[in-house]
Motif scaffolding. Structure first.
Motif, PDB file in Angstrom:
ATOM      1  N   GLU A  45       0.823  -1.212   0.000  1.00 33.17           N
ATOM      2  CA  GLU A  45       0.000   0.000   0.000  1.00 33.17           C
ATOM      3  C   GLU A  45       0.854   1.257   0.000  1.00 33.17           C
ATOM      4  O   GLU A  45       0.525   2.239  -0.643  1.00 33.17           O
ATOM      5  CB  GLU A  45      -0.942   0.004   1.206  1.00 33.17           C
ATOM      6  N   ASP A  46       1.938   1.229   0.736  1.00 29.07           N
ATOM      7  CA  ASP A  46       2.834   2.387   0.813  1.00 29.07           C
ATOM      8  C   ASP A  46       4.055   2.166  -0.087  1.00 29.07           C
ATOM      9  O   ASP A  46       5.175   2.485   0.269  1.00 29.07           O
ATOM     10  CB  ASP A  46       3.263   2.648   2.250  1.00 29.07           C
ATOM     11  N   SER A  47       3.800   1.631  -1.271  1.00 31.90           N
ATOM     12  CA  SER A  47       4.860   1.233  -2.183  1.00 31.90           C
ATOM     13  C   SER A  47       5.753   2.388  -2.612  1.00 31.90           C
ATOM     14  O   SER A  47       5.307   3.512  -2.787  1.00 31.90           O
ATOM     15  CB  SER A  47       4.255   0.590  -3.431  1.00 31.90           C
TER      16      SER A  47
ATOM     17  N   SER B 174       8.256   3.898  -5.576  1.00 33.89           N
ATOM     18  CA  SER B 174       8.113   3.947  -7.029  1.00 33.89           C
ATOM     19  C   SER B 174       9.469   3.728  -7.679  1.00 33.89           C
ATOM     20  O   SER B 174      10.509   4.016  -7.091  1.00 33.89           O
ATOM     21  CB  SER B 174       7.570   5.305  -7.466  1.00 33.89           C
TER      22      SER B 174
END
Length: 91
Positions: free
Chosen positions: A29-31, A33
């Motif tokens: 969810e808090d990936s 980039s």
């Protein structure tokens, strides 16, 4: 439109990349980039590392421990096909 480049596979805990390559992993969810294309990173569980499926690159280096069970068998590229279709082809 065709299938998404990265999608959940039938099995829990697996992703299907470009409709052909199944890997054990997920997009947190808090990936983070990718630093090259800005697409969400995938956590690739067997190697305890983040990858970019679009660029077919590791987003972090090996840990440096010669006996690390995650790094010792890590291939040069995370996905077997170096000719992965790029994001632009799915636009």
């Amino acid at each position: 439109m065709g299938t998404k480049f990265v999608e959940k596979a039938d099995e829990e805990g697996f992703l299907l990349i470009d409709g052909a390559v199944k890997i054990e992993g997920f997009i947190p969810e808090d990936s983070v980039s990718c630093h090259k294309c800005q697409e969400p990173a995938i956590y690739y569980e067997p190697f305890d590392a983040f990858i970019c499926a679009y660029c077919n690159i590791w987003l972090e280096g090996r840990c440096g421990d010669a006996g690390c069970r995650y790094c010792e068998n890590r291939p040069e590229k995370p996905l077997p096909n170096e000719n992965q279709r790029r994001r632009m082809r799915h636009s």
